[in-house]
Design an enzyme around this catalytic site. Structure first.
Site, PDB file in Angstrom:
ATOM      1  N   PRO A   2     -10.203  -1.516  -3.170  1.00  0.00           N
ATOM      2  CA  PRO A   2     -11.602  -1.653  -2.766  1.00  0.00           C
ATOM      3  C   PRO A   2     -11.779  -2.513  -1.520  1.00  0.00           C
ATOM      4  CG  PRO A   2     -11.272  -2.243  -5.086  1.00  0.00           C
ATOM      5  CD  PRO A   2      -9.938  -2.127  -4.458  1.00  0.00           C
ATOM      6  N   GLU A   3     -12.304  -1.928  -0.478  1.00  0.00           N
ATOM      7  CA  GLU A   3     -12.713  -2.655   0.717  1.00  0.00           C
ATOM      8  C   GLU A   3     -14.231  -2.468   0.831  1.00  0.00           C
ATOM      9  OE1 GLU A   3     -10.274  -1.678   4.122  1.00  0.00           O
ATOM     10  OE2 GLU A   3      -8.575  -1.189   2.862  1.00  0.00           O
ATOM     11  N   ARG A 110      -3.565  -4.837 -12.184  1.00  0.00           N
ATOM     12  CA  ARG A 110      -2.700  -5.934 -11.727  1.00  0.00           C
ATOM     13  C   ARG A 110      -3.257  -7.335 -11.959  1.00  0.00           C
ATOM     14  NH1 ARG A 110      -0.333  -4.043  -6.079  1.00  0.00           N
ATOM     15  NH2 ARG A 110       0.730  -6.009  -6.274  1.00  0.00           N
ATOM     16  N   ARG A 149      -7.114 -15.917  20.398  1.00  0.00           N
ATOM     17  CA  ARG A 149      -6.198 -15.706  19.279  1.00  0.00           C
ATOM     18  C   ARG A 149      -5.016 -14.854  19.699  1.00  0.00           C
ATOM     19  NH1 ARG A 149      -8.774 -17.538  14.746  1.00  0.00           N
ATOM     20  NH2 ARG A 149     -10.966 -17.931  15.130  1.00  0.00           N
TER      21      ARG A 149
END
Length: 269
Positions: A2-3, A110, A149
């Site tokens: 799930p995102e 999990r 970054r």
DNA sequence: CCCGGAACCTGAAGGC
DNA sequence: TGCCTTCAGGTTCCGG
């Protein structure tokens, strides 16, 4: 897995079933998702509470309660929330029963998923970055997040404290759509590339929401059905298959311990 | 602050 | 057939 699009779909599907309902009782089969909270305390803070509405914060689902607190669910990798499943679901970790019938089942193979009760929901939001579908997520905002970054651009897209909701699959899809190699340092993107990436992120997420999320492995909608978004994936989990744009075999690399799929020809270094 | 790696879990899939 | 290895990846924690 799930995102953002999957969590958004779950929230949208559950909202009409849950809004207005009152928790009658809770059954916990595995206390791990509760963290430090005891089963007793968890039940005490939920029973009798009425659900006023649902919202999404990054990959978190917030089930708002009449008392002002919220039941906060994170599905991590393999969690599912199912509404009134017909049969016994394997890997059920918790069950929520409501007055006037109705049952919400939390399953998780999990056991990475979490269930918590938060008094001040702002605390969730404060820890997270910009929602990529929010109007304040502009190309300029993305540019600012990437600047300075040196990490691979893909790694930055996965930082929930910067941008909340993008996970491994949609990072790969967005970078393919923007024709940007996942490993290049975030700060080295040109203004044009940042613009393309910004649009690609929004396009990829919106399209996936329309397709009710991607069921690469374990994801299911609350009605038990699979999503269809993965059928339209260009690169994610498609190692060795031809690139839909140029036909070159999709490559797989590992970036920050994550399987990364890209087209070596469309996404040059 | 920035960066990268380990750990947490368990089932599916592939190799030999 | 059966054992062993690898893969899946969201988040937190820790060390440099």
């Amino acid at each position: 897995m799930p995102e953002l699009p999957e969590v958004e779909t779950i929230k949208n599907q559950l909202a009409p079933h849950l809004t207005g309902r009152t928790f009658k009782s809770i059954k916990i089969y595995d206390t791990r998702p509760l963290g430090n909270l005891s089963e007793k305390e968890f039940g005490r803070r939920l029973t009798g509470q009425k659900i006023t509405g649902l919202s999404r914060c990054g990959k978190y689902i917030l089930i708002h309660l009449s008392g002002g607190s919220a039941l906060v669910v994170h599905l991590r990798m393999t969690g599912s929330l199912l509404w009134n499943p017909r049969s016994a679901e394997p890997f059920t970790r918790a069950e929520f029963f409501f007055e006037n019938k109705g049952r919400l089942v939390f399953t998780d193979i999990r056991r990475f998923g979490t269930l918590s009760i938060v008094e001040d929901t702002c605390k969730i939001k404060d820890r997270l970055g910009i929602d990529p579908l929010d109007t304040c997520f502009t190309p300029q905002a993305l540019q600012k997040l990437l600047s300075g970054r040196k990490s691979p651009v893909k790694a930055v897209l996965l930082e929930q404290e910067l941008i909340a909701g993008i996970g491994n699959m949609y990072a790969d899809e967005a970078l393919f759509a923007a024709r940007i190699h996942p490993a290049i340092p975030a700060q080295s993107l040109s203004t044009g590339e940042v613009k393309r990436l910004h649009k690609a992120i929004q396009d990829v997420l919106k399209k996936a929401i329309r397709n009710k999320g991607a069921s690469v492995r374990n994801y299911r909608c609350p009605d038990g059905q699979a999503g269809r978004a993965h059928e339209e994936f260009c690169v994610a989990h498609r190692g060795g298959e031809p690139c839909p744009r140029c036909g070159t075999a999709i490559a797989r690399a590992v970036i920050r311990q994550r399987g990364t799929y890209y087209c070596p020809s469309c996404q040059p270094v």
